[in-house]
Each structure stands twice: as C-alpha cells, then as structure tokens.
Design an enzyme around this catalytic site. Structure first.
Site, PDB file in Angstrom:
ATOM      1  N   GLY A 276       3.027   3.379   1.441  1.00  0.00           N
ATOM      2  CA  GLY A 276       3.748   3.379   2.705  1.00  0.00           C
ATOM      3  C   GLY A 276       4.491   4.661   2.997  1.00  0.00           C
TER       4      GLY A 276
ATOM      5  CE  LYS B 267       7.007   8.097  -4.772  1.00  0.00           C
ATOM      6  NZ  LYS B 267       7.655   7.317  -5.870  1.00  0.00           N
TER       7      LYS B 267
ATOM      8  CG  ASP C 142       4.065  -3.335  -5.992  1.00  0.00           C
ATOM      9  OD1 ASP C 142       4.603  -4.388  -6.386  1.00  0.00           O
ATOM     10  OD2 ASP C 142       4.681  -2.462  -5.346  1.00  0.00           O
TER      11      ASP C 142
ATOM     12  NE  ARG D 273       3.523   8.670  -8.274  1.00  0.00           N
ATOM     13  CZ  ARG D 273       3.835   7.488  -7.744  1.00  0.00           C
ATOM     14  NH1 ARG D 273       4.953   6.867  -8.090  1.00  0.00           N
ATOM     15  NH2 ARG D 273       3.042   6.920  -6.852  1.00  0.00           N
TER      16      ARG D 273
ATOM     17  N   GLY E  22       0.853  -1.180   0.000  1.00  0.00           N
ATOM     18  CA  GLY E  22       0.000   0.000   0.000  1.00  0.00           C
ATOM     19  C   GLY E  22       0.887   1.227   0.000  1.00  0.00           C
TER      20      GLY E  22
ATOM     21  CG  ASP F 283      11.957   6.455   7.140  1.00  0.00           C
ATOM     22  OD1 ASP F 283      11.380   6.473   6.035  1.00  0.00           O
ATOM     23  OD2 ASP F 283      13.194   6.551   7.259  1.00  0.00           O
TER      24      ASP F 283
ATOM     25  CG  ASP G  75       5.884   3.140  -7.814  1.00  0.00           C
ATOM     26  OD1 ASP G  75       5.665   4.338  -7.555  1.00  0.00           O
ATOM     27  OD2 ASP G  75       5.310   2.214  -7.231  1.00  0.00           O
TER      28      ASP G  75
END
Length: 489
Positions: A92, A112, A253, A175, A90, A124, A263
């Site tokens: 993160g 992001k 993903d 993004r 997901g 983190d 990504d």
C-alpha cells in the site's frame, strides 16, 4: 563493482504476471534530501561504496529517479492480522523496484514510502521519518547480532508533510532482502483459488532457495519449501528470544517465507527482563507480547500450511509443522548456552538458564547489561559488578545461582579468558533500545543527523567496546522505558 548510473535491475517477480500485483509508478517526495547511504549493503549489491556520495542518491531513494531496468511493481497479498483474515492487503505504500544478482545471491530492492498504489485503500502511501529511521536501524542491529533480517540501502527525508497522530515529514527508504515473499502471498492465491498461480509461486521461490528440488513435481517442491520455512522460522524465533527482541506485530503478512525479520513497526528490545512485554500499544490482548512470539510464529506457520493444503495432504502438513517445536528448543538452547559461555552441552543447562531467567524477571534486571557483565565474570566474590545490577534483596539469590554457574563452568575445557572472549562476541554492549531510537529520531526531526550516524555505526559493531561512547550502552532512565510505539508510519 558498479557505478550508480550503470546499476541495472531485473524484474523476475513482475514478469510472473498480473495475478501477482500491478505495475505502479512511484510518486516522488517533495524536495528530497539524502540522510544516509548504507555502504555495507552497497557492497552486498555490487555497488561501489565510493558512490555513496553520488549527487542523485536523494532522487533514487525517494522515487524521483529509477535504476536502469527497474519496473516498479506493487505486490498483492492477503493475511491474518491479529488472528483475523484480511483480504484487502498488498503493497500500500511500497513498490518492488526489481532484483539484482551479485556473488551468486539475488536481492530485491523495495522502495517504501513510494506513494499510493492500487492496494493503499484509504492510506496516503507515504512513510514518515520516524518509522523510516526505526526500520533502518533495526535491520542493521539484528543483522549484526546474527539474526536474519531485511536491511536498507538508503534513507531519504523531505519537506513533505504527512498526517499521522500528528503532522510529520515524509521519508523513504529502499529495503533490501533476498525475498519479499510473505506467508500472505500464498494465502492470497489459496483463498482466491488461483491455484495454478500458487504453483508458479512455489516454483519461483524454490528456484531461488531450493535448487535441488527444481524440476520435481510441484507437491515435492511445496513440501521442501514448507520444511525450509518451518526451520528458518524456528531459528528466527529462537534468535529473537535470545537477544530480547519483540517484533510487535507478527501478522502473517509480516512473515517472510525465508525466515527474515520483516516489516518493522512497533518493535522493541528488552530493557528490564519482562517476558510479557507488549511493545505495540495497539496490542490490547498481548497477542504479540515478547514471550508469546514463539507460539504466534507456529500459529502463522499453521496458516501457511493451510494455504498449501491444496498441494499437500494433512499428514504431510502435520509432519512439517511437527518440526517446529523441537527445532525451536534446539536453536534456543544453543544460543543461550553461547550467552552463558558454555561450549559443551550438559543435562542441567536448561534448568540453569530457566532459573536465571526467573531471577532476572523477579528482580526486573536489565537483560542486555546482565549478560554483558556476566561476560567479564571470573568467579570473584563478591560479584560486585553483577550485584550492582540487582536490588540488595536479590544478592543472596544471585549468589546461589552464581555458585551453581561456577560448578557448571568446571565441566568446561576452555579457560576463563577464552570463555570471556567468546561471550563478549555473543552478548552485545550496544543494543537498539527504544529510548536511543527516540533520541535519534527527535534529533533528526530537528535537522541533526549526527546521532543517527553514531548509533548506526555502533549497532553495526555492537560487541566492540567503542571507548568514549559508553553513554550509548547505558540502561534507560525510568522515563525511557515502556515508550508507546504504534504501528503508524
């Protein structure tokens, strides 16, 4: 055009419900400072480019201030990573801020480096300057080369320290994409048997990209969506192979449902032509090597098709997937003909191209420099500029290939000058090589952002000559090849 203070977002995706993710407030970066604002993307979003100097950009781009109407939302999805299913995925370290519509297109804004979310696991939630710069540049580079890609609106740095392989400074970027829906979104809903929600997601995507099937039964919409995804994914893979781009980590993903490059992590553009290039130093088996990409994309499409098997029968799924290979070949052949300056199609073109690729591979010839130099070729002998790119032992094989190329060009109707002009707008002079990205990153880590600005501008117009910047178009030194690039960000 909107001013920054009046720029307003909607939150259609978050409105789909809690099945799809979790509203999450960003954790602002400490002492943020603006590094770059992308005026081209501002225009796409309907933002006045004059607002690029607005004093609050650092806050907007680092979670310290939200656009009007924003509802930050961590998206939930799963996916196959290196071939193994991972249910614990997901957003993160990122949040969907919302969507904006301009000139008939709806755009997602995704922050992001926004801090921890319910899907951070042990992370983190931060991004670092190194990876943020790499993503920022890659989106511009591919877009300018005609390859579908996400882009970024802005990038911010900070004084906050983040632990990766070493201590680095935290950064963030916004993004921008027409959709942030991944193959993994459909896998998540399928494997958790939330099929009504999956139907809703199919309808949501079709409403944006396939309005002609809106109102049809969900099965009809699902088939249309899968066919669109197969087609765009084939086009994307062909584009990557033609420009020499290796993504590095093509997990499901990381695959966009609308066929955008998505990504950015351990990516790389080819220097020497190495079909087996592995640019991710964590990819020990070469699953995501450059020449493996088309096959991996098909593997991922199979995973997506399986996730839609509750809606579509086996024969329909097979028929949809059967489109991929012929489309890939068609798209790639067309792109390579353009790189070779061939406006017409001939039966021998595929072999001519394949033999050139073999020559480039055996001689470890710089991929981008060869095609850019070929763009200036007019049948001269000796072909000194091209011979300078290969070893002396390759001069004879190169000459044989050029003779065949000369014969093929005789079948063209365009003049040599017209062909050259077209090739110079197809084969870039400036490529986002890893050694250039590393040069920019090291300067930025030292507080000097001028190299970033220079490379960013060159990559937006990579086919232009840009006199005075020849050093940015040069092949890397040996020490600049095969730089180890990791997934960590």
């Amino acid at each position: 055009m909107h001013k920054l203070d009046s720029f307003t977002l909607q939150h259609h995706y978050a409105d789909l419900g809690p099945v799809f993710g979790t509203p999450t407030a960003p954790a602002p970066l400490s002492e943020p400072h603006i590094i770059h604002v992308n005026k081209s993307v501002m225009t796409e979003l309907g933002l006045d480019p004059a607002e690029s100097n607005h004093p609050d950009w650092a806050l907007f781009s680092s979670g310290g201030k939200l656009f009007s109407g924003s509802l930050p939302f961590a998206m939930k999805y799963t996916g196959h990573q290196f071939g193994a299913f991972n249910p614990e995925l997901g957003d993160g370290r990122a949040l969907l801020l919302g969507e904006v519509t301009h000139n008939g297109k709806r755009w997602d804004l995704h922050l992001k480096g926004a801090g921890k979310t319910p899907y951070s696991r042990f992370g983190d939630g931060r991004a670092v300057l190194r990876s943020t710069i790499r993503e920022y540049l890659a989106g511009e580079a591919l877009t300018a080369l005609g390859i579908r890609s996400t882009r970024a609106l802005c990038i911010a740095g900070s004084s906050e320290l983040v632990a990766r392989e070493k201590m680095e400074t935290g950064a963030a970027l916004i993004r921008v994409a027409q959709s942030h829906i991944r193959f993994g979104h459909f896998e998540y809903l399928f494997y958790t048997r939330q099929l009504e929600a999956q139907h809703k997601l199919v309808e949501y995507v079709c409403a944006q990209f396939l309005p002609e099937v809106v109102g049809e039964p969900v099965q009809v919409q699902a088939e249309a969506l899968l066919r669109l995804t197969v087609k765009r994914s084939a086009e994307l893979a062909a584009g990557w192979q033609s420009v020499g781009f290796a993504h590095g980590v093509l997990n499901t993903d990381n695959m966009s449902i609308i066929g955008d490059t998505f990504d950015f992590g351990p990516y790389g553009f080819l220097d020497d032509y190495e079909p087996g290039l592995i640019c991710n130093h964590s990819d020990h088996t070469g699953r995501y090597a450059f020449d493996a990409q088309p096959g991996v994309v098909l593997w991922n499409l199979n995973a997506l098709a399986h996730a839609l098997s509750s809606l579509l029968d086996t024969e329909t799924l097979k028929d949809c997937l059967g489109q991929y290979q012929p489309l890939l070949i068609e798209f790639y052949a067309g792109l390579m003909r353009r790189k070779l300056g061939l406006a017409t199609e001939d039966d021998g073109d595929q072999q001519l191209c394949a033999d050139l690729m073999q020559l480039l591979e055996s001689g470890r010839v710089d991929y981008s420099l060869f095609f850019r130099t070929l763009s200036h070729y007019c049948g001269e002998r000796p072909a000194a500029a091209l011979e300078a790119l290969v070893s002396p032992s390759q001069h004879e094989p190169l000459g044989h290939w050029l003779s065949r190329y000369d014969q093929r060009l005789q079948k063209e109707t365009r003049s040599a000058q017209e062909r050259s002009r077209a090739m110079l707008q197809t084969n870039p002079k400036f490529v986002l090589r890893n050694y250039l990205a590393q040069r920019v990153i090291e300067a930025a880590e030292g507080g000097d952002f001028q190299p970033l600005h220079i490379l960013f501008d060159l990559l937006q117009t990579p086919f232009d000559e840009h006199p005075g910047f020849e050093g940015w178009s040069a092949a890397p030194p040996e020490s600049g090849k095969h730089l180890p690039i990791s997934c960590s960000s």
